[in-house]
Design a protein around this motif. Sequence first.
Motif, short mmCIF file in Angstrom:
data_model
loop_
_atom_site.label_atom_id
_atom_site.label_comp_id
_atom_site.label_asym_id
_atom_site.label_seq_id
_atom_site.Cartn_x
_atom_site.Cartn_y
_atom_site.Cartn_z
N ALA B 21 86.45 112.16 41.16
CA ALA B 21 86.04 111.96 39.77
C ALA B 21 84.55 111.62 39.69
O ALA B 21 83.84 112.12 38.81
CB ALA B 21 86.88 110.83 39.15
N ARG B 25 81.66 113.84 37.89
CA ARG B 25 80.88 113.21 36.84
C ARG B 25 79.38 113.28 37.17
O ARG B 25 78.54 113.42 36.28
CB ARG B 25 81.32 111.74 36.72
N GLN B 72 90.98 115.74 32.40
CA GLN B 72 90.05 114.67 32.02
C GLN B 72 88.85 114.58 32.95
O GLN B 72 87.79 114.10 32.57
CB GLN B 72 90.77 113.32 32.01
N LYS B 73 89.03 114.98 34.19
CA LYS B 73 87.98 114.73 35.19
C LYS B 73 87.43 116.02 35.80
O LYS B 73 86.55 115.96 36.65
CB LYS B 73 88.53 113.85 36.32
#
Lengths: 452, 452
Positions: B21, B25, B72-73
């Motif tokens: 993650a 990011r 989501q990631k």
Amino acid sequence: MTNRRRILVIGGLAAGPSAAAKAARTNLNAEVMLFEQSETISYGICETPYAIAGMMDENRLVFHTPESLRQQKNIQVKTLHLVERIVPAKQTIVVRDLRSHSLVEYEYEKLIVATGSASNKLAVPGENGRNVFTLGSRDDAINIINYVKTETPKQAVIIGGGYIGMEMSESLRALGMDVTLIHILRLPMEGLELDTRERVLIELEKNGVQFVTNAQTEAFQQDNTGKVRHVITNRGTFAADIVILSLGVSPNVRLACDAKIRLGVTGAIVTDERQQTNVDGIYAAGDCCEVRNIVTGKPMYLPLATVASRTAWIAGENAAGGRAVFKGAIRAVAVKVFGLDIAQVGISSEEAKANGFQVVTSSITANSKVGVMPGSEKITIDLIIDKRSKCVLGANVYGGHGAVLRANTLGVAIQQKLTIGDIARFDLIYSPPFAPLWDPILVAANEAKKKI
Amino acid sequence: MTNRRRILVIGGLAAGPSAAAKAARTNLNAEVMLFEQSETISYGICETPYAIAGMMDENRLVFHTPESLRQQKNIQVKTLHLVERIVPAKQTIVVRDLRSHSLVEYEYEKLIVATGSASNKLAVPGENGRNVFTLGSRDDAINIINYVKTETPKQAVIIGGGYIGMEMSESLRALGMDVTLIHILRLPMEGLELDTRERVLIELEKNGVQFVTNAQTEAFQQDNTGKVRHVITNRGTFAADIVILSLGVSPNVRLACDAKIRLGVTGAIVTDERQQTNVDGIYAAGDCCEVRNIVTGKPMYLPLATVASRTAWIAGENAAGGRAVFKGAIRAVAVKVFGLDIAQVGISSEEAKANGFQVVTSSITANSKVGVMPGSEKITIDLIIDKRSKCVLGANVYGGHGAVLRANTLGVAIQQKLTIGDIARFDLIYSPPFAPLWDPILVAANEAKKKI
């Protein structure tokens, strides 16, 4: 009549007995004598709201008697002795024995002034009503307890929404009273951040406290027995069976002032870091002094028991020949407002701005424990950061259990002038019954890093 | 078949998903792919003792699904994919799809090894019994929960008196079982100070745990259904309906070892402070790595979720092109043993001696709140101090509520290499519902100062 004494201490509430004990411990040959105008010494004034609420026996708040101080600490204690004058030129103090009314002069080699503080008043008509109380001494506490017991007041008006106002709101609600809290500003607890203060207001109202905002108290309307029946403000008139004034305190400095002991910008006594005043041989400690704010480097008035104890130790040790120093305080305070735990460490964002810091604030809300664990609660952390140095200047921590002790960890960071990066690297405990994988402190630091 | 991937991650329990993650990011253009041999990723293994005790639904411990990580990631997740080999020369990994049994080779530009740890076993006869469990994976937790539900065991034998042994003792007692805890030494919880360990033993016995001391487990006696019925030790034979092995964990390093990734003295993977291994392009994070002990400066093996998360962030950020560093850990751990809260920060007195420090220890017991307040409990603080530098090297904090969060404040002092004098000057909160005038931390520091 003159008795030669080595170390004299004026004031018996908190700092005085501590300073006297430390002096006697530091120099076993010192003669230490303490003067207190009331009957009680060494009293747990901070616990009185809980005694008033009936959570403990008020008698248990007397931690030492004159006799126990004499026997255990080798201190001579003169209660009901009012010090009327310090005479630096002669190194004496002039004391009135309130039993015999005689005046006696005592010589000192070293003198410790621990005259404490007095509760602020409004100076409006009717304030002398016999059901109007402050909470700054044992007599105050006993008067409230007795009045509540004998007169069973139903409607309480508290004036002043600071720390004592919060604690007394909870105590009087616990006794079943209707509580109206009259405050001069829109929100309670100035000095805290806006979100904290708004949360406090919600908590008060949730617990049935009527908070009257922006209200200036103009008069107290007494009945013919001398009891206040109504509190008259610019925001309306409020019925009262009992009135508590919680308007903060001011340092007791008349004695010091008369003796030409220097007062500072805060109005309290100035000392050096050895707690020595400008007058030779005279030390001061406790609520009558100002202290150095570690964050700003400037003097502040911080009438807290923690500061009183520390300055008392320093004054006592140095009066007895030691070389101890007090580097100052950050301001570390907490209060329980019904179900809300609140702590402040360091300075506020407003103070930070006023002191020329380039202020960045950051606020997070996180779980006190792993979210799925029973008993997990929300904790909010507001950080006040200096953008240039990246140091944390202050924090508000509030919410569920563990808010206050977490504030201490942030307090250490503030005191040690650590940066937000240092805090983000803290190796903190993760254990499901106690704290989540990323402690709220780390969540707060990581979030703040994004803004710096 | 070869698919070109930028960042591959091996391992899906804790460090793997965090690293993936963070990488995704950090570099929004990176292709991040994670391989996990089991069906579950992102699992709250530390909470499983509480799920076993029925305090929460085990399903809630799955924090992410492959689908949620993807959405989501932005991470592609391959569960039931077993990485069989890392081929640094080709910058590939060889992966077996456990559904189809086919082998696929994936190229990487950067690889993050997060292979975790495996529960230690005894390697004695009968250990394969179908009622013998470890607690290192979701499958383990589900197996225990199902076994308890279907077979309602009455007599539990736990082997190993460390952290998991403590938590499982409490969990199984909460389920109404008789619990026998077999330990190889005289006292549980090696690594803690002697007084702490003695206090833990008292707490176990007070809560009905039979603690078998100095006991070497020699064999498990199974019935003809493959269930262990008796645990045979040199200190006697103990009836068992269920057996929990809590013997610590060892790093999973076979893949790394085969790829010539260097292992350290602890047996775990060596990385630099950017979490890079000795092999170009390969990072490692989590329980498969050793970490730098901030107090000793030496490597230690510290398979904790906090360390896993941090090293994962560092590895993920750097694999994606960042320049993050991990300075190490102090060891900050806590456990609840029935009514006893226990925390350790920093190193033990034995470790301190072994590392050449001139060790002074100091122990105090003080009130968690003002003594007269309801809910005040005793807290003991053991400090381990280096006499030369006056720095605090470690602390045990145990007793009532607030022990663990106070340990964090001491942990910060240890991490920042503060002296006992610095700690004695901490400006800590005094507020009757939360802490006494002299917080136990200050009592501990002041007492220790006398010994230095």
